[in-house]
Enzyme design. Structure first.
Site, PDB file in Angstrom:
ATOM      1  N   ASP A  13      63.325  -2.569  57.553  1.00 48.11           N
ATOM      2  CA  ASP A  13      63.016  -2.328  56.140  1.00 48.11           C
ATOM      3  C   ASP A  13      62.671  -0.867  55.873  1.00 48.11           C
ATOM      4  O   ASP A  13      61.855  -0.563  55.002  1.00 48.11           O
ATOM      5  CB  ASP A  13      61.882  -3.249  55.664  1.00 48.11           C
ATOM      6  CG  ASP A  13      62.142  -4.695  56.051  1.00 48.11           C
ATOM      7  OD1 ASP A  13      63.235  -5.179  55.740  1.00 48.11           O
ATOM      8  OD2 ASP A  13      61.273  -5.319  56.692  1.00 48.11           O
ATOM      9  N   LYS A  16      67.412   1.581  55.154  1.00 42.30           N
ATOM     10  CA  LYS A  16      68.723   1.931  55.731  1.00 42.30           C
ATOM     11  C   LYS A  16      69.833   1.812  54.694  1.00 42.30           C
ATOM     12  O   LYS A  16      70.757   2.601  54.691  1.00 42.30           O
ATOM     13  CB  LYS A  16      69.056   0.996  56.895  1.00 42.30           C
ATOM     14  CG  LYS A  16      68.272   1.258  58.147  1.00 42.30           C
ATOM     15  CD  LYS A  16      68.811   0.443  59.298  1.00 42.30           C
ATOM     16  CE  LYS A  16      68.623  -1.043  59.137  1.00 42.30           C
ATOM     17  NZ  LYS A  16      67.278  -1.534  59.408  1.00 42.30           N
ATOM     18  N   GLY A  40      68.206  -7.362  55.437  1.00 44.13           N
ATOM     19  CA  GLY A  40      68.149  -7.280  53.987  1.00 44.13           C
ATOM     20  C   GLY A  40      68.184  -5.828  53.572  1.00 44.13           C
ATOM     21  O   GLY A  40      67.296  -5.060  53.916  1.00 44.13           O
ATOM     22  N   HIS A  41      69.255  -5.442  52.921  1.00 38.82           N
ATOM     23  CA  HIS A  41      69.345  -4.075  52.403  1.00 38.82           C
ATOM     24  C   HIS A  41      69.264  -4.159  50.890  1.00 38.82           C
ATOM     25  O   HIS A  41      70.004  -4.925  50.295  1.00 38.82           O
ATOM     26  CB  HIS A  41      70.707  -3.445  52.686  1.00 38.82           C
ATOM     27  CG  HIS A  41      71.021  -3.292  54.127  1.00 38.82           C
ATOM     28  ND1 HIS A  41      70.166  -2.713  55.020  1.00 38.82           N
ATOM     29  CD2 HIS A  41      72.123  -3.619  54.831  1.00 38.82           C
ATOM     30  CE1 HIS A  41      70.742  -2.699  56.212  1.00 38.82           C
ATOM     31  NE2 HIS A  41      71.911  -3.253  56.130  1.00 38.82           N
ATOM     32  N   GLN A 223      68.121  -4.740  61.440  1.00 38.68           N
ATOM     33  CA  GLN A 223      66.747  -4.715  61.991  1.00 38.68           C
ATOM     34  C   GLN A 223      66.407  -3.300  62.463  1.00 38.68           C
ATOM     35  O   GLN A 223      66.819  -2.363  61.813  1.00 38.68           O
ATOM     36  CB  GLN A 223      66.562  -5.742  63.104  1.00 38.68           C
ATOM     37  CG  GLN A 223      66.646  -7.184  62.634  1.00 38.68           C
ATOM     38  CD  GLN A 223      68.060  -7.605  62.354  1.00 38.68           C
ATOM     39  OE1 GLN A 223      68.925  -7.494  63.199  1.00 38.68           O
ATOM     40  NE2 GLN A 223      68.315  -8.107  61.168  1.00 38.68           N
TER      41      GLN A 223
HETATM   42  P1  IMP Z   1      64.894 -13.322  63.566  1.00 35.67           P
HETATM   43  O1  IMP Z   1      65.752 -12.099  63.589  1.00 35.67           O
HETATM   44  O2  IMP Z   1      65.091 -14.164  62.339  1.00 35.67           O
HETATM   45  O3  IMP Z   1      65.025 -14.125  64.841  1.00 35.67           O
HETATM   46  O4  IMP Z   1      63.346 -12.859  63.490  1.00 35.67           O
HETATM   47  C1  IMP Z   1      62.714 -12.196  64.577  1.00 35.67           C
HETATM   48  C2  IMP Z   1      61.766 -11.121  64.082  1.00 35.67           C
HETATM   49  O5  IMP Z   1      62.500 -10.073  63.483  1.00 35.67           O
HETATM   50  C3  IMP Z   1      60.791 -11.594  63.005  1.00 35.67           C
HETATM   51  O6  IMP Z   1      59.569 -10.906  63.177  1.00 35.67           O
HETATM   52  C4  IMP Z   1      61.449 -11.171  61.710  1.00 35.67           C
HETATM   53  O7  IMP Z   1      60.521 -10.995  60.658  1.00 35.67           O
HETATM   54  C5  IMP Z   1      62.047  -9.845  62.144  1.00 35.67           C
HETATM   55  N1  IMP Z   1      63.202  -9.427  61.352  1.00 35.67           N
HETATM   56  C6  IMP Z   1      64.456  -9.896  61.420  1.00 35.67           C
HETATM   57  N2  IMP Z   1      65.262  -9.244  60.578  1.00 35.67           N
HETATM   58  C7  IMP Z   1      64.528  -8.323  59.963  1.00 35.67           C
HETATM   59  C8  IMP Z   1      64.810  -7.296  58.990  1.00 35.67           C
HETATM   60  O8  IMP Z   1      65.930  -7.079  58.550  1.00 35.67           O
HETATM   61  N3  IMP Z   1      63.741  -6.544  58.605  1.00 35.67           N
HETATM   62  C9  IMP Z   1      62.502  -6.712  59.125  1.00 35.67           C
HETATM   63  N4  IMP Z   1      62.192  -7.629  60.020  1.00 35.67           N
HETATM   64  C10 IMP Z   1      63.191  -8.436  60.448  1.00 35.67           C
END
Ligand code: IMP
Length: 431
Positions: A13, A16, A40-41, A223
């Site tokens: 977040d 990007k 999420g962009h 991420q």
């Molecule tokens: P998962 O990717 O859904 O398996 O989540 C694993 C961890 O990554 C969790 O702490 C989520 O909140 C975090 N996470 C996954 N995608 C994002 C993102 O795009 N932004 C911020 N945190 C993320």
């Protein structure tokens, strides 16, 4: 010609989408190489705000070809929801390319993500619940379903049967849930294949040929570094390689072809989900960052945990990604603060650490060592050159640059597309 990798340098977040979008009109391909619709962009174009989860943000730049690489896990339902949403707002998505080697997120992966989290209780990861972890686990276990498999009925049937044989035992006997039928999975997956077909290709071949032909390719990481399955705060991470190396494996492009690695870093820190975050704030300053910075998840709507800038993490990111540049985002959110603390080191059980502590327990016990910088009160959203910034803001950026291990080539001063100061062209020659 540049092959630029753009990654998040913190816990995600960082903005990007905006950085990609700024480059988007000048690049020929934007490639997503890891993750799925856990990302999420938010991209603001004029009066329109777009929240993208699965599609690369280059999709909003006319003439730029968006690519979903082999390292991505694709939820077809979400992909077409997103495509339909954009098409209904007049965005042409016909040029999208999807790797035939990308894995799909089967419905049972979503179910398992949620039940596993519930089962873990206080040890939960705080996932986005989108089935990301289970889909990557299937990939590594060699029972995953790839996009190309959708076009072979027998193979698809065999794969679903094989996977469900295991999953249903788990779902029914361990998690006390209903079994999932082969037919319902096959039906969901095949319902999209005709629409998907024109987009499916060998994207690694396309990208290598594009680079051979002198095209500009941007690899956009989902991420972020601290959520990388190898280099992040394991186990509180996502299940893919979100660091720069992931661009090579997740797109099929060799490391020798990468010319620039850009880390996006926010002027403060946020984190969603569980896991340690040394600079996390629980006071009015944290609320200021959350409110002014609109720190709510694009994907889940969850409030993000907020804290001061952590230079230990920035330095770590610069190192494990081999960064050539930082883009500093959301500097405007700090406007109005009298003093701005920056974490320059950690203390763990009385010992000062300049670098990330070795193990999980030490990192969880790390407390920040702060250095304070004077704030500014002037509105900076109109600044378009570094010199337009108030002196205190310039000093803050220079200080971050000095302690973070890499130059700060662009600075975000507001949410709009044009609200950015570019000090060094990210597509030009590296320093
Ligand atoms: P998962 O990717 O859904 O398996 O989540 C694993 C961890 O990554 C969790 O702490 C989520 O909140 C975090 N996470 C996954 N995608 C994002 C993102 O795009 N932004 C911020 N945190 C993320």
């Amino acid at each position: 010609m540049p092959a630029v990798v753009l990654i998040g340098a913190q816990w995600g977040d960082e903005g990007k989408g905006k950085a990609t979008d700024v480059l988007g009109s000048r690049v020929d391909y934007v490639v997503k190489f890891n993750g799925g619709n856990n990302a999420g962009h938010t991209v603001v174009v004029g009066d329109e705000t777009y929240a993208l989860h699965l599609l690369p943000s280059g999709i909003l730049s006319p003439g730029c070809i968006p690519v979903i690489g082999n390292g991505v896990v694709v939820d077809l339902r979400v992909l077409f929801e997103e495509i339909d949403g954009l098409e209904s707002r007049g965005v042409d998505t016909s040029s999208l390319l999807v790797s035939s080697a990308a894995h799909v997120i089967a419905p049972y992966a979503r179910t398992l993500d949620n039940v596993t989290e519930r089962f873990l209780g206080s040890r939960k990861i705080g996932t986005t619940g989108r089935g990301i972890g289970p889909a990557y686990a299937d990939k590594i276990n060699r029972i995953g379903i790839r996009v190309g498999d959708l076009y072979d009925d027998q193979l698809l049937q065999d794969k679903i049967e094989g996977a469900l044989e295991q999953k249903n035992h788990l779902l029914v006997k361990v998690y006390n849930r209903r079994a999932i039928s082969v037919d319902e999975v096959a039906e969901e997956l095949t319902s999209y294949r005709d629409r998907l077909a024109p987009h499916v290709t060998d994207t690694a071949l396309v990208l290598n040929q594009a680079l051979d032909a002198g095209k500009t390719v941007l690899f956009e990481g989902g991420q972020a570094t601290m959520l990388d399955v190898d280099h992040g705060t394991y186990p509180f991470v996502t299940s893919s390689n979100a660091t720069a190396g992931g661009a090579c494996t997740g797109a099929g492009v060799g490391p020798t072809r990468i010319s620039r690695v850009v880390g996006i870093v926010k002027a403060y820190t946020t984190r969603v989900g569980e896991g340690p975050m040394p600079t996390e704030l629980f006071d009015a300053s944290g609320e200021h960052l959350a409110t002014v910075g609109h720190e709510f998840g694009t994907t889940t709507g969850r409030p993000r945990r907020c804290g001061w800038y952590d230079a230990v993490i920035a330095r770590y990111s610069a190192r494990v990604n081999g960064l050539t540049d930082f883009v500093l985002t959301k500097l405007d959110v700090l406007t109005g603060l009298e003093k701005i603390p920056v974490c320059v080191a950690y203390e763990v059980n009385g010992v000062r650490h300049e670098d990330l502590p070795l193990d999980q327990a030490a990192f969880a016990a790390a407390t920040p060592v702060y250095q304070e910088f004077p704030g500014w009160s002037e509105d900076i959203s109109g600044a378009r050159s570094f010199e337009d910034l108030p002196e205190a803001a310039q000093n803050y950026v220079r200080a971050l640059e000095e302690i973070s291990g890499c130059r700060m080539s662009a600075i975000g001063v507001g949410p709009g597309r044009e609200e950015i100061i570019v000090r060094h062209d990210l597509l030009g020659e590296p320093a």
